[in-house]
Design an enzyme around this catalytic site. Structure first.
Site, PDB file in Angstrom:
ATOM      1  N   GLY A 102       0.790  -1.217   0.000  1.00 15.34           N
ATOM      2  CA  GLY A 102       0.000   0.000   0.000  1.00 15.34           C
ATOM      3  C   GLY A 102       0.823   1.267   0.000  1.00 15.34           C
ATOM      4  CB  THR A 142      10.893  -6.472   4.704  1.00 11.39           C
ATOM      5  OG1 THR A 142      10.328  -6.763   5.984  1.00 11.39           O
ATOM      6  CG2 THR A 142       9.970  -5.541   3.940  1.00 11.39           C
ATOM      7  CG  ASP A 172       5.082  -4.738  11.730  1.00 10.24           C
ATOM      8  OD1 ASP A 172       5.734  -5.553  11.056  1.00 10.24           O
ATOM      9  OD2 ASP A 172       4.818  -3.579  11.350  1.00 10.24           O
ATOM     10  CE  LYS A 221      24.600  -5.063  15.756  1.00 12.27           C
ATOM     11  NZ  LYS A 221      24.576  -6.536  15.925  1.00 12.27           N
ATOM     12  CE1 TYR A 273       9.358  22.215  43.663  1.00 13.24           C
ATOM     13  CE2 TYR A 273       9.974  24.101  42.326  1.00 13.24           C
ATOM     14  CZ  TYR A 273       9.237  23.549  43.369  1.00 13.24           C
ATOM     15  OH  TYR A 273       8.385  24.339  44.083  1.00 13.24           O
ATOM     16  CG  HIS A 295       2.018  18.717  52.621  1.00 10.48           C
ATOM     17  ND1 HIS A 295       2.797  19.025  53.688  1.00 10.48           N
ATOM     18  CD2 HIS A 295       2.210  19.723  51.731  1.00 10.48           C
ATOM     19  CE1 HIS A 295       3.451  20.168  53.471  1.00 10.48           C
ATOM     20  NE2 HIS A 295       3.098  20.594  52.280  1.00 10.48           N
ATOM     21  N   GLY A 319      -2.669  27.431  50.531  1.00  8.80           N
ATOM     22  CA  GLY A 319      -1.673  26.831  49.649  1.00  8.80           C
ATOM     23  C   GLY A 319      -2.003  25.413  49.250  1.00  8.80           C
ATOM     24  CG  ASN A 367      -2.585   4.265  62.414  1.00 12.54           C
ATOM     25  OD1 ASN A 367      -2.911   3.252  61.820  1.00 12.54           O
ATOM     26  ND2 ASN A 367      -1.635   4.291  63.333  1.00 12.54           N
ATOM     27  NE  ARG A 392      -6.338   2.594  63.827  1.00 13.22           N
ATOM     28  CZ  ARG A 392      -6.174   2.894  62.545  1.00 13.22           C
ATOM     29  NH1 ARG A 392      -6.966   3.781  61.987  1.00 13.22           N
ATOM     30  NH2 ARG A 392      -5.235   2.337  61.819  1.00 13.22           N
ATOM     31  CG  ASP A 411      -5.935   3.657  73.312  1.00 14.61           C
ATOM     32  OD1 ASP A 411      -6.397   3.098  72.291  1.00 14.61           O
ATOM     33  OD2 ASP A 411      -4.707   3.749  73.542  1.00 14.61           O
TER      34      ASP A 411
END
Length: 528
Positions: A39, A70, A128, A140, A219, A280, A309, A422, A442, A482
């Site tokens: 093609g 090929t 392919d 190569k 960064y 964060h 922020g 936690n 916790r 607790d």
């Protein structure tokens, strides 16, 4: 001065023929013989160009439905022969092999074929063989041969031919690098299809991952660290593909935090208007309401100090009123499915604020895998897509939770899934009241969340902290009573937790003594 090596013969074989004509004409204009297949050869002849068929070069016709065309010494010998070795040149003369100075290839569209839902036989036929073999051979031997695999490089090739009549060693080396990256990613896609789709292996013995650099970031986590954003070869919807409407370039931390906000807001994509504020990588305020502005206000009141922020994400297109409210405080990034023109105009006045429009939100229950590097290796796990509903909850206390307590429990549980362990999350009336994240025990998380709630009450003039009458979620079981007692002291009246501790009976007894309602999920949501 760099030496530009001319192109005397070019072999061109393309599945995607976009951009072919100007490249082929430039090669022909600079004296290159064009060799091609099927093609591609027909397309160039239709352009009025003279083309030699590979079959005429090799003396063998294409056969086996094009599987073999090929793979022949007259092709690979012409590509691989070193021009600086007499032995190679002598072999070429002895076997009538002409040199090939350029190979222009793009491969069968394997990934597109898979994505189209094609049957297995069609997929296999779109693996392919000859193309990658020629690409690797040419790469190569890049000392003598140019290999062009990316249509984005066509203009640069044409420019080099027009300006200098050939290509430099440096340019051929760059093309060779891209060629090997292509064949590596191509084989990775095939290997992944065999493992995941064909054999059903979620964790194959060998895992190949192909990624493409989307952007170099300002960064990394800190200014002395370099960073870049890479995305999978098969592009999927997500934050990495969001449109940045305005603002400074994104840093590693911006994207990491924005992704945390994006994944959490996706949990509410089908619910009422919702807003998430992240700092964060931890949420510091989450709320649902009848409108986006109220959701923002309620989320901000949870911890307005940490929100400064921060990163904001919403589950609805941004309107002008919400945009004005968000820009009243310093915000790094805002993530939304879309924004109307009035909202964009508000953000435009804050030139450094990044506005990312994602177009949609992902399904929180979607499958997928998560990657985390460790020293000498890579951890891979299924993404945490665990979901629960009211029907999954087991009431373990004497007191049954009310309908509102159940709603608040499920809301708190959804947020806790996205808080670093936690994790303790208090919620009331569809908004977070206090969040404790990332503590080594916790109990401390519960105390910190209560402290933040008291500070919020003082800041915003509430009569009482919003933890009074709230539901509290714990991402894992309470190993001791607790932590639960701390939650009760903060004013929580309902508790949602996985259960499963050897001291569950002790914790349930403490809940009963405090008059709490408690439900078990049977599912944990650690997030390290």
């Amino acid at each position: 001065m760099a030496t530009h090596t001319p192109i005397r013969r070019a072999l061109i074989s393309l599945s995607d023929k976009e951009g072919l004509e100007p490249l082929a004409r430039a090669l022909a204009a600079h004296g290159a013989e064009l060799v091609s297949t099927g093609g591609t050869a027909k397309a160039m002849r239709d352009m009025g160009l003279e083309v030699k068929d590979v079959a005429d070069l090799t003396g063998f016709p294409e056969m086996m439905d094009g599987r073999v065309k090929t793979l022949h010494p007259k092709v690979h010998g012409g590509i691989l022969a070193r021009r600086d070795k007499e032995e190679h040149l002598g072999a070429m003369d002895a076997h009538d092999i002409g040199p090939i100075d350029m190979v222009v290839i793009n491969l069968y569209p394997f990934e597109k074929t898979v994505a189209s839902g094609a049957d297995r036989e069609t997929i296999i036929e779109n693996i392919d063989i000859g193309g990658p073999a020629m690409v690797r051979s040419a790469a190569k031997n890049h000392a003598s041969v140019a290999v062009v695999t990316d249509p984005a490089d066509y203009d640069a090739v044409i420019g080099e031919l027009s300006g200098h009549g050939g290509l430099t060693q440096e340019f051929r080396t760059m093309l060779a690098h891209k060629a090997y990256a292509l064949t590596a990613s191509y084989d990775a896609a095939i290997s992944s299809w065999f493992a995941f789709a064909d054999l059903g292996q979620a964790y194959p013995e060998t895992r190949s991952i192909a990624m493409t650099k989307a952007d170099e970031l300002r960064y990394g986590e800190n200014p002395h660290q370099k960073a870049a954003l890479y995305i999978p070869q098969a592009v999927r919807p997500g934050l990495a593909g969001a449109e940045q409407v305005q603002g400074k370039a994104l840093s590693y931390n911006n994207l990491n935090d924005a992704d945390a906000a994006y994944e959490l807001i996706a949990e509410f994509r089908d619910g009422p208007p919702a807003c998430v504020i992240v700092k964060h990588a931890n949420p510091c305020g989450v709320a649902q309401a009848d409108d986006l502005l109220t959701a923002w206000t309620d989320a901000l009141q949870c911890d307005s100090v940490s929100a400064f922020g921060g990163i904001v994400a919403v589950n609805r297109p941004l309107d002008e009123a919400t945009a004005r409210a968000i820009t009243d405080i310093f915000t790094e990034v805002v993530v939304a499915p879309d924004a109307d023109d009035a909202a964009k105009a508000v953000f435009a006045k804050k030139k450094n604020l990044r506005l990312l429009l994602t177009g949609d939100l992902p399904d929180p229950a979607r499958p997928g895998q998560m990657f985390k590097p460790i020293a000498g290796g890579l951890l891979i796990q299924d993404r945490d897509n665990g979901m629960i509903s009211k029907d999954d909850l087991k009431v373990v206390t004497k007191r049954q939770p009310s309908e509102q307590e159940l709603k608040d429990c499920l809301f708190a549980w959804t947020v806790a899934k996205h808080v670093k362990s936690n994790a303790i999350v208090y919620a009331k009336d569809g908004a977070t009241a206090g969040i404790g994240a990332g503590q080594m025990n916790r109990r401390d998380s519960a105390r910190i969340a209560a402290i933040k709630a008291r500070e919020a009450a003082e800041t915003h003039g509430f009569d009482d902290p919003r933890t009074i009458g709230s539901a509290v979620a714990s991402d894992a079981f309470f190993p001791f009573a607790d932590g639960l007692i701390s939650a009760a002291e903060a004013g929580a009246t309902a508790v949602i937790q996985p259960g499963g501790s050897i001291r569950d009976a002790e914790v349930i007894a403490a809940a009963d003594e405090a008059g709490l309602a408690m439900v078990f999920t049977g599912m944990r949501h650690f997030r390290h």
